[in-house]
Design a protein around this motif. Sequence first.
Motif, PDB file in Angstrom:
ATOM      1  N   GLY A  72     -73.271  29.694 -33.421  1.00 17.69           N
ATOM      2  CA  GLY A  72     -72.612  30.990 -33.365  1.00 17.69           C
ATOM      3  C   GLY A  72     -71.280  31.068 -34.085  1.00 17.69           C
ATOM      4  N   GLU A  73     -70.849  29.970 -34.728  1.00 14.72           N
ATOM      5  CA  GLU A  73     -69.564  29.952 -35.430  1.00 14.72           C
ATOM      6  C   GLU A  73     -69.785  29.778 -36.927  1.00 14.72           C
ATOM      7  OE1 GLU A  73     -66.510  30.383 -34.234  1.00 14.72           O
ATOM      8  OE2 GLU A  73     -67.274  30.725 -32.211  1.00 14.72           O
ATOM      9  N   PRO A  74     -69.108  30.578 -37.781  1.00 11.94           N
ATOM     10  CA  PRO A  74     -69.227  30.377 -39.228  1.00 11.94           C
ATOM     11  C   PRO A  74     -68.582  29.061 -39.638  1.00 11.94           C
ATOM     12  CG  PRO A  74     -67.578  32.062 -38.732  1.00 11.94           C
ATOM     13  CD  PRO A  74     -68.238  31.724 -37.440  1.00 11.94           C
ATOM     14  N   VAL A  75     -69.320  28.237 -40.374  1.00 12.91           N
ATOM     15  CA  VAL A  75     -68.785  26.938 -40.783  1.00 12.91           C
ATOM     16  C   VAL A  75     -68.706  26.787 -42.295  1.00 12.91           C
ATOM     17  CG1 VAL A  75     -69.538  25.769 -38.678  1.00 12.91           C
ATOM     18  CG2 VAL A  75     -71.072  25.851 -40.655  1.00 12.91           C
ATOM     19  N   ALA A  76     -69.431  27.605 -43.037  1.00 12.61           N
ATOM     20  CA  ALA A  76     -69.421  27.472 -44.498  1.00 12.61           C
ATOM     21  C   ALA A  76     -69.916  28.765 -45.121  1.00 12.61           C
ATOM     22  CB  ALA A  76     -70.303  26.296 -44.938  1.00 12.61           C
ATOM     23  N   ARG A 126     -67.942  20.369 -49.777  1.00 14.36           N
ATOM     24  CA  ARG A 126     -68.859  21.222 -50.523  1.00 14.36           C
ATOM     25  C   ARG A 126     -70.253  20.619 -50.451  1.00 14.36           C
ATOM     26  NH1 ARG A 126     -64.212  21.719 -54.008  1.00 14.36           N
ATOM     27  NH2 ARG A 126     -63.674  23.927 -54.313  1.00 14.36           N
ATOM     28  N   LEU A 127     -71.267  21.485 -50.500  1.00 15.35           N
ATOM     29  CA  LEU A 127     -72.654  21.035 -50.654  1.00 15.35           C
ATOM     30  C   LEU A 127     -73.109  21.432 -52.047  1.00 15.35           C
ATOM     31  CD1 LEU A 127     -75.380  19.906 -49.658  1.00 15.35           C
ATOM     32  CD2 LEU A 127     -75.886  22.200 -48.754  1.00 15.35           C
ATOM     33  N   PHE A 128     -73.560  20.452 -52.827  1.00 13.40           N
ATOM     34  CA  PHE A 128     -74.047  20.704 -54.178  1.00 13.40           C
ATOM     35  C   PHE A 128     -75.567  20.549 -54.215  1.00 13.40           C
ATOM     36  CE2 PHE A 128     -69.675  19.339 -54.851  1.00 13.40           C
ATOM     37  CZ  PHE A 128     -69.207  20.307 -55.734  1.00 13.40           C
ATOM     38  N   SER A 129     -76.199  21.323 -55.060  1.00 15.58           N
ATOM     39  CA  SER A 129     -77.648  21.222 -55.232  1.00 15.58           C
ATOM     40  C   SER A 129     -77.998  19.971 -56.023  1.00 15.58           C
ATOM     41  CB  SER A 129     -78.180  22.445 -55.980  1.00 15.58           C
ATOM     42  OG  SER A 129     -77.777  22.393 -57.347  1.00 15.58           O
ATOM     43  N   SER A 130     -79.285  19.704 -56.131  1.00 13.66           N
ATOM     44  CA  SER A 130     -79.746  18.554 -56.922  1.00 13.66           C
ATOM     45  C   SER A 130     -79.278  18.644 -58.360  1.00 13.66           C
ATOM     46  CB  SER A 130     -81.276  18.487 -56.883  1.00 13.66           C
ATOM     47  OG  SER A 130     -81.754  18.496 -55.565  1.00 13.66           O
ATOM     48  N   GLU A 131     -79.095  19.889 -58.849  1.00 13.98           N
ATOM     49  CA  GLU A 131     -78.686  20.090 -60.240  1.00 13.98           C
ATOM     50  C   GLU A 131     -77.168  20.148 -60.402  1.00 13.98           C
ATOM     51  OE1 GLU A 131     -81.192  21.977 -58.763  1.00 13.98           O
ATOM     52  OE2 GLU A 131     -82.570  20.519 -59.635  1.00 13.98           O
ATOM     53  N   GLY A 132     -76.439  19.996 -59.296  1.00 14.20           N
ATOM     54  CA  GLY A 132     -74.991  19.997 -59.373  1.00 14.20           C
ATOM     55  C   GLY A 132     -74.336  21.344 -59.149  1.00 14.20           C
ATOM     56  N   ASP A 133     -75.116  22.361 -58.795  1.00 12.72           N
ATOM     57  CA  ASP A 133     -74.532  23.677 -58.520  1.00 12.72           C
ATOM     58  C   ASP A 133     -73.960  23.710 -57.106  1.00 12.72           C
ATOM     59  OD1 ASP A 133     -75.367  24.707 -61.000  1.00 12.72           O
ATOM     60  OD2 ASP A 133     -77.381  25.044 -60.192  1.00 12.72           O
ATOM     61  N   GLU A 134     -72.795  24.340 -56.956  1.00 10.20           N
ATOM     62  CA  GLU A 134     -72.202  24.462 -55.628  1.00 10.20           C
ATOM     63  C   GLU A 134     -72.993  25.463 -54.800  1.00 10.20           C
ATOM     64  OE1 GLU A 134     -68.195  26.239 -53.563  1.00 10.20           O
ATOM     65  OE2 GLU A 134     -67.937  25.090 -55.419  1.00 10.20           O
ATOM     66  N   LEU A 135     -73.468  25.014 -53.623  1.00  9.54           N
ATOM     67  CA  LEU A 135     -74.222  25.875 -52.724  1.00  9.54           C
ATOM     68  C   LEU A 135     -73.372  26.374 -51.569  1.00  9.54           C
ATOM     69  CD1 LEU A 135     -77.594  23.890 -52.458  1.00  9.54           C
ATOM     70  CD2 LEU A 135     -77.091  25.884 -53.892  1.00  9.54           C
ATOM     71  N   LEU A 136     -72.501  25.514 -51.044  1.00  8.85           N
ATOM     72  CA  LEU A 136     -71.691  25.867 -49.886  1.00  8.85           C
ATOM     73  C   LEU A 136     -70.284  25.300 -50.004  1.00  8.85           C
ATOM     74  CD1 LEU A 136     -74.037  25.175 -46.803  1.00  8.85           C
ATOM     75  CD2 LEU A 136     -73.249  27.419 -47.589  1.00  8.85           C
ATOM     76  N   LEU A 137     -69.326  26.033 -49.464  1.00  7.97           N
ATOM     77  CA  LEU A 137     -67.957  25.550 -49.286  1.00  7.97           C
ATOM     78  C   LEU A 137     -67.627  25.718 -47.810  1.00  7.97           C
ATOM     79  CD1 LEU A 137     -65.160  24.587 -50.266  1.00  7.97           C
ATOM     80  CD2 LEU A 137     -64.596  27.001 -50.677  1.00  7.97           C
ATOM     81  N   SER A 138     -67.220  24.632 -47.153  1.00 10.88           N
ATOM     82  CA  SER A 138     -66.974  24.695 -45.716  1.00 10.88           C
ATOM     83  C   SER A 138     -65.656  25.389 -45.409  1.00 10.88           C
ATOM     84  CB  SER A 138     -66.945  23.286 -45.121  1.00 10.88           C
ATOM     85  OG  SER A 138     -65.701  22.651 -45.401  1.00 10.88           O
ATOM     86  N   LYS A 139     -65.485  25.750 -44.154  1.00 13.77           N
ATOM     87  CA  LYS A 139     -64.192  26.224 -43.683  1.00 13.77           C
ATOM     88  C   LYS A 139     -63.250  25.028 -43.590  1.00 13.77           C
ATOM     89  CE  LYS A 139     -64.851  25.636 -38.691  1.00 13.77           C
ATOM     90  NZ  LYS A 139     -64.814  26.292 -37.370  1.00 13.77           N
ATOM     91  N   SER A 140     -62.003  25.253 -43.250  1.00 13.85           N
ATOM     92  CA  SER A 140     -61.023  24.166 -43.120  1.00 13.85           C
ATOM     93  C   SER A 140     -61.128  23.524 -41.746  1.00 13.85           C
ATOM     94  CB  SER A 140     -59.609  24.716 -43.315  1.00 13.85           C
ATOM     95  OG  SER A 140     -59.450  25.242 -44.612  1.00 13.85           O
ATOM     96  N   PHE A 141     -61.020  22.198 -41.711  1.00 10.04           N
ATOM     97  CA  PHE A 141     -61.009  21.435 -40.465  1.00 10.04           C
ATOM     98  C   PHE A 141     -59.712  20.642 -40.386  1.00 10.04           C
ATOM     99  CE2 PHE A 141     -65.440  21.975 -41.629  1.00 10.04           C
ATOM    100  CZ  PHE A 141     -66.051  22.341 -40.435  1.00 10.04           C
ATOM    101  N   LYS A 142     -59.119  20.591 -39.181  1.00 12.46           N
ATOM    102  CA  LYS A 142     -57.906  19.785 -39.007  1.00 12.46           C
ATOM    103  C   LYS A 142     -58.218  18.301 -38.975  1.00 12.46           C
ATOM    104  CE  LYS A 142     -55.376  23.339 -36.440  1.00 12.46           C
ATOM    105  NZ  LYS A 142     -54.704  23.695 -35.149  1.00 12.46           N
ATOM    106  N   VAL A 181     -70.052  18.260 -38.790  1.00 20.77           N
ATOM    107  CA  VAL A 181     -70.770  19.417 -39.301  1.00 20.77           C
ATOM    108  C   VAL A 181     -71.730  18.993 -40.411  1.00 20.77           C
ATOM    109  CG1 VAL A 181     -70.521  21.600 -40.546  1.00 20.77           C
ATOM    110  CG2 VAL A 181     -69.019  21.096 -38.633  1.00 20.77           C
ATOM    111  N   GLN A 182     -71.268  18.109 -41.299  1.00 19.16           N
ATOM    112  CA  GLN A 182     -72.164  17.606 -42.353  1.00 19.16           C
ATOM    113  C   GLN A 182     -73.394  16.931 -41.739  1.00 19.16           C
ATOM    114  OE1 GLN A 182     -70.442  15.335 -45.609  1.00 19.16           O
ATOM    115  NE2 GLN A 182     -68.425  16.233 -45.199  1.00 19.16           N
ATOM    116  N   LYS A 183     -73.170  16.177 -40.686  1.00 19.14           N
ATOM    117  CA  LYS A 183     -74.276  15.478 -40.035  1.00 19.14           C
ATOM    118  C   LYS A 183     -75.282  16.473 -39.466  1.00 19.14           C
ATOM    119  CE  LYS A 183     -75.254  11.810 -36.698  1.00 19.14           C
ATOM    120  NZ  LYS A 183     -74.673  10.840 -35.739  1.00 19.14           N
ATOM    121  N   GLN A 184     -74.745  17.557 -38.860  1.00 16.23           N
ATOM    122  CA  GLN A 184     -75.641  18.598 -38.339  1.00 16.23           C
ATOM    123  C   GLN A 184     -76.456  19.228 -39.461  1.00 16.23           C
ATOM    124  OE1 GLN A 184     -72.581  20.716 -35.605  1.00 16.23           O
ATOM    125  NE2 GLN A 184     -74.577  21.341 -34.860  1.00 16.23           N
ATOM    126  N   LEU A 185     -75.793  19.515 -40.575  1.00 15.14           N
ATOM    127  CA  LEU A 185     -76.486  20.166 -41.679  1.00 15.14           C
ATOM    128  C   LEU A 185     -77.578  19.274 -42.268  1.00 15.14           C
ATOM    129  CD1 LEU A 185     -73.537  21.929 -43.562  1.00 15.14           C
ATOM    130  CD2 LEU A 185     -75.201  22.938 -42.011  1.00 15.14           C
TER     131      LEU A 185
END
Length: 456
Positions: free
Chosen positions: A421-425, A370-386, A394-398
């Motif tokens: 071109g692929e949905p990741v979150a 998950r990516l959380f904002s500075s205030e602790g709000d959830e901004l993104l939830l990633s897809k599943s990775f094996k 992906v986190q590094k790219q973001l």
Amino acid sequence: MQTRVLTGITTTGTPHLGNYVGAIRPAIAASRRADVDAFFFMADYHALIKSDDPARIERSRLEIAASWLAAGLDPNKVTFYRQSDIPEIPELTWFLICVTAKGLLNRAHAYKASVDQNTEKGEDPDAGVTAGLYMYPVLMAADILAFNAQHVPVGRDQIQHIEMARDIAQRFNHIYQREFFVLPEALIEEQVATLPGLDGRKMSKSYDNTIPLFAGGTKQLRETIMRIVTDSRMPGEPKDPDSSSLFTIFQAFASEAESAAFRRALEEGIGWGEAKQVLYERIEADVAPMRERYENLIARPAAIEEILREGARKARAIAGPKIAELRDAIGLRAMSSVTMHAGTSKLPSKSGRSPRFASFRDSDGSFRFRLFSSEGDELLLSKSFKDPKAAGAVQKQLKTLGGAAATLHTLPLSLVLELDGEPVASTPDYVDEPARDEALVYLREALDLLAAQDGE
């Protein structure tokens, strides 16, 4: 990969056969291609420049919407809406006006033509010129840029307006230092069919020589066709198909075999009256089913209204987030938003903390974050990775992406982020569109902050 193609439909006048063959039929055929994301809008704001007759504007909107739907435009496969139902259009027009050079508008063909006419008459150059006519190119640019349309089908007389839209988009992108707008391209149909009118000149309302598409029914269609001007050759005398308006119009509706048969009949001396009857019957075969649908639609204006309103909802799902992004970029932010301090290169958070990632393992054994904002709000939830390394990559790219480069697609109440071109979150579902649009702004700010910190 679909190409977004945007077509504007003028809403003054009643459609005629020339409109159908030259514009309506080919546009609808193109909209059915799998590689086209087709947008069709009724340009009723533009119509106000040409007409100050409310009844005419109202009636034309109904007739033209019914005509396109009757001709086969599928509102489930395209985005079909009225310009006046998209409040983001006039708002974007003002944003663009504020960056558009007056000199650019001075060069617009329609404005220059009016000035030249006035000068020839010895009148004030701007006599009779409204601000609407002068600003017309900016409104057209907003129509296109609000949806980042890639292609815009236009006649050669409209190419300049597409070039002006590109100039305005480039200037806005340069001033605000981000590629907000795709630069549109004019789509010129070199083989657009042009039908002759009753007098042999190009079929045009300006010449009062048109053949109605639906108005007046089958009786008026036949009566009008019988008025087509022909030469004085009598029955039994050979006719020249290539110089005959009847043959040109016939070809626009007939198969090759039918056209060949009609050509032979003319060369063998068919009478003009009989030839006109053959033409009428061929056109009526195509038009009659459409006319029945048209009359059914005209009798149910509420049904057309609902189709257009649904189209507007689809259009605003794209234009709304775009305007929210632009408002943030130009400084029209909510007072609760935090702006950049002068001289700094990064966006400070309200709390002093940074956005953060939180990795976890799902119940099925896959890895997510998950990516959380500075205030602790959830901004993104990633897809599943094996593989946890894939999630980490992906986190590094973001962390290096930045808000400007993020590809974010809007759903009715959420956003989807793509990489390569692929949905990741995706974001959580929000309560309404304004909340989703606000989340878009904060998500881009969070990605900007991550990228700025990563570069330190």
